[in-house]
Design a protein around this motif. Structure first.
Motif, mmCIF file in Angstrom:
data_model
loop_
_atom_site.group_PDB
_atom_site.id
_atom_site.type_symbol
_atom_site.label_atom_id
_atom_site.label_comp_id
_atom_site.label_asym_id
_atom_site.label_seq_id
_atom_site.Cartn_x
_atom_site.Cartn_y
_atom_site.Cartn_z
ATOM 1 N N ASP A 126 0.852 -1.178 0.000
ATOM 2 C CA ASP A 126 0.000 0.000 0.000
ATOM 3 C C ASP A 126 0.899 1.243 0.000
ATOM 4 O O ASP A 126 1.933 1.273 0.666
ATOM 5 N N SER A 128 0.829 4.049 1.411
ATOM 6 C CA SER A 128 1.137 4.630 2.718
ATOM 7 C C SER A 128 2.123 3.783 3.517
ATOM 8 O O SER A 128 2.720 4.258 4.475
ATOM 9 N N LEU A 129 2.321 2.528 3.102
ATOM 10 C CA LEU A 129 3.189 1.620 3.850
ATOM 11 C C LEU A 129 4.507 1.331 3.137
ATOM 12 O O LEU A 129 5.360 0.647 3.679
ATOM 13 N N LYS A 149 3.607 4.491 13.915
ATOM 14 C CA LYS A 149 3.007 4.551 12.582
ATOM 15 C C LYS A 149 3.383 3.344 11.716
ATOM 16 O O LYS A 149 2.856 3.188 10.617
#
Length: 173
Positions: A126, A128-129, A149
Motif C-alpha cells: 500500500d 502509505s506503507l 506509525k
C-alpha cells in the motif's frame, strides 16, 4: 468431477519485527490462496532483535484475525525446499520500491530454476506503507523515535521493552 486443487501460498520473511507493511501483504495474500503459510526464517546475515520463537509468537498473535486459513511455520532451509514441503503453488512477495524489484526479480528467476512448478507473485505494498522496513523500524526505535506509525501497538510495546532491557534506548518510542 476432478478433485479441486488447493492453492497454497508461502509468504516468507524474518519479520523482525512484523510491520504494518507485512500485515498488509499477509491480508491481501490470504485472499489469493486457500491457505497462506507465513514462513518465519532465520537469516545469518541479519542480527535479529527477537528470537525465532518470539517472532513466531508475534506473527501468530498479530495475524489471528486475518480472514481465511493462515498458519505460521518456522523454517531454516532454501525457500523452494520449504515451499515444496508445504505443498505451495506460489510464493507471495511484497514490493516497496525499485530496489526491491531488482532483488526480488533476481530471486524469482533463481527460484524458478530450482522449481518451475511454484510461481512467484508480487504484491505492491500500500502506498502509505511503502517506506516501512523492519531494519529502519528497529533503527528508529533504538534512537528513541516513535515507531507507532509502522507497527501495531502490541509490537511497538514489544520493541520498546526489548530496547529497554538491552539498554540501547536513547529516548521514548
Amino acid at each position: 468431477m476432478p478433485e479441486k486443487k488447493h492453492r497454497i501460498g508461502v509468504y516468507p520473511g524474518t519479520f523482525d519485527p512484523l510491520t504494518l507493511g507485512h500485515l498488509d501483504i499477509i491480508r491481501r495474500g490470504a485472499k489469493l490462496v486457500d491457505h497462506l503459510v507465513i514462513g518465519v526464517t532465520t537469516n545469518a546475515s541479519k542480527s535479529p532483535m527477537f528470537s525465532l520463537e518470539e517472532r513466531m509468537e508475534m506473527v501468530t498473535r498479530e495475524t489471528a484475525d486475518v480472514p481465511g486459513k493462515v498458519s505460521v511455520v518456522a523454517f531454516d532451509s532454501l525457500l523452494m525446499d520449504f515451499a515444496e514441503r508445504e505443498n505451495a503453488t506460489m510464493i507471495v512477495r511484497g514490493l516497496r520500491a525499485v530496489a526491491d524489484f531488482e532483488y526480488e526479480y533476481q530471486m524469482a528467476g533463481m527460484n524458478q530454476q530450482l522449481n518451475d512448478r511454484i510461481e512467484t507473485v508480487f504484491l505492491m505494498a500500500d502506498v502509505s506503507l511503502q517506506p516501512i522496513a523492519s531494519k529502519l523500524v528497529k533503527e528508529i526505535a533504538i534512537y528513541g523515535g516513535n515507531i507507532g506509525k509502522f507497527v501495531t501497538p502490541t509490537v511497538r510495546a514489544q520493541v520498546v521493552e526489548r530496547i529497554n532491557t538491552t539498554g540501547r534506548l536513547r529516548g521514548v518510542c
